[in-house]
Design an enzyme around this catalytic site. Structure first.
Site, PDB file in Angstrom:
ATOM      1  CG  ASP A 139      -4.308  -1.268   3.475  1.00 35.32           C
ATOM      2  OD1 ASP A 139      -4.735  -1.088   2.321  1.00 35.32           O
ATOM      3  OD2 ASP A 139      -3.550  -0.470   4.058  1.00 35.32           O
TER       4      ASP A 139
ATOM      5  CG  ASP B  63      -1.210   2.258   6.829  1.00 38.38           C
ATOM      6  OD1 ASP B  63      -1.492   2.087   5.626  1.00 38.38           O
ATOM      7  OD2 ASP B  63      -1.398   3.330   7.425  1.00 38.38           O
TER       8      ASP B  63
ATOM      9  CG  ASP C 119      -1.743   1.214   1.387  1.00 37.81           C
ATOM     10  OD1 ASP C 119      -2.337   1.616   0.376  1.00 37.81           O
ATOM     11  OD2 ASP C 119      -1.795   1.781   2.489  1.00 37.81           O
TER      12      ASP C 119
END
Length: 369
Positions: A266, A262, A69
């Site tokens: 996600d 994080d 990410d």
């Protein structure tokens, strides 16, 4: 034993049978293998990497694809407001509306708007907050309908908007159904992010991929500066899951895919990947819960370190298995023909176990990896 032409001395054969039994005791394997994994987990925890189980160490050692990410993972997630453009009202007032509309969100972008506003937010002035995943939020502030989000939100609400020439995250604002300008927010890349990608390549990772909901221009700029192989931008949380599933289908053989994230968005991707790695300091509780490995200080360079630790741990496990089996089979053969005595049998059992345990302790020493 007479039909085999051997002596019928029962004492000799009972002694050989007991010797054979002692040699065949699997203590070295039963104790040293779990101990190697425990030591590997302990060594990783000393380096700030929390591994939730020994099976994850084994999967991590086979990792060839790492998917990241962007926000909060490769960047600090500490956004700063850099500009307000095309505002139809005072800049301070537009920022106030944005901060109030985003007041219920824990996203780093929302926090940056609240910091830029700089005053205490009276939540009684805000109502009907609705978060549209991957787009932004809508809310009523002082009875006025406020929308704050990306260009997808403006398209969703059928509101014409102005594009921005600056690189950064663009928060478009609409008040009572009319476009009111946009706020430019920039994130800061973590100091070790570029080194983390280089270390992963050295560790044998074949592909590094970045998935983000940010605009293509921002995503490409970050990916280029970090040396990431592939980047996919303007993705919703569901799109990230689909992209990870696509990568899982094309990976070769026993290669494993790790996802590093994080945020609360996600969590589904962390669960879907072969192994999920979450940021422990700034990461959301949902991400930490869904992940298999947690980086306690949010430093992405620890990912390569964790892979090296897992490979050292597995290497020691295989060393112990090989050593124990080779010594035991050799001693069993000697015991069967009467060459091995009880002292050699005890060495093949307890001695090999002690050697295997001492070898397993090496998993704790990971400082120089």
């Amino acid at each position: 034993m007479l039909f085999m032409g051997l002596s019928a001395d029962w004492g000799v054969w009972i002694y050989r049978a007991l010797t054979f039994l002692v040699i065949s005791c699997p203590c070295a394997l039963v104790i040293s293998i779990p101990l190697s994994f425990f030591a590997g987990i302990g060594g990783a925890s000393k380096e700030g990497v929390l591994v939730k189980g020994s099976n994850y160490l084994e999967i991590l050692s086979q990792t060839k694809y790492v998917v990241f990410d962007k926000t909060g993972t490769m960047t600090k997630g500490v956004f700063e407001v850099n500009g307000i453009h095309h505002s139809t009202i005072e800049n301070e007032k537009l920022l106030e509306y944005a901060a109030f509309a985003e007041s219920a969100s824990s996203h780093p972008i929302s926090k940056s708007l609240q910091r830029a506003y700089g005053k205490e937010i009276d939540r009684s002035r805000v109502s009907d907050i609705q978060e549209i995943s991957g787009n932004g939020v809508t809310a009523k502030v002082d009875g006025m309908e406020v929308a704050a989000g990306n260009d997808k939100l403006m398209k969703h609400l059928n509101i014409p908007y102005q594009d921005c020439h600056q690189t950064g995250t663009i928060i478009h604002m609409a008040i009572n159904g009319k476009y009111a300008g946009h706020i430019v927010i920039s994130d800061i890349i973590k100091p070790h992010s570029k080194a983390a990608i280089a270390e992963l390549k050295k560790a044998g990772v074949e592909r590094c991929v970045m998935l983000t909901g940010d605009a293509k221009k921002v995503a490409n700029q970050v990916a280029t500066s970090l040396g990431i192989d592939e980047v996919y931008s303007e993705l919703l949380p569901a799109d990230k899951v689909e992209k990870v599933e696509e990568l899982l289908r094309v990976k070769l053989g026993k290669a494993k895919l790790a996802f590093v994230g994080d945020g609360i968005n996600d969590a589904p991707v962390l669960s879907r990947a072969d192994i999920g790695i979450a940021m422990g300091a700034m990461g959301s509780d949902a991400a930490i819960e869904a992940a298999d490995i947690v980086l306690m200080d949010d430093d992405p360079i620890k990912i390569a370190k964790a892979i090296k630790i897992s490979r050292k741990c597995l290497r020691i496990v295989y060393q112990n298995i090989t050593m124990a089996l080779v010594v035991k089979f050799a001693c069993l053969a000697l015991g069967a023909v009467g060459i091995a005595n009880m002292y050699l049998a005890i060495f093949a059992d307890v001695g090999v176990m002690i050697l295997a345990v001492l070898n397993a302790i090496r998993c704790l020493f990971v400082k120089k990896l």
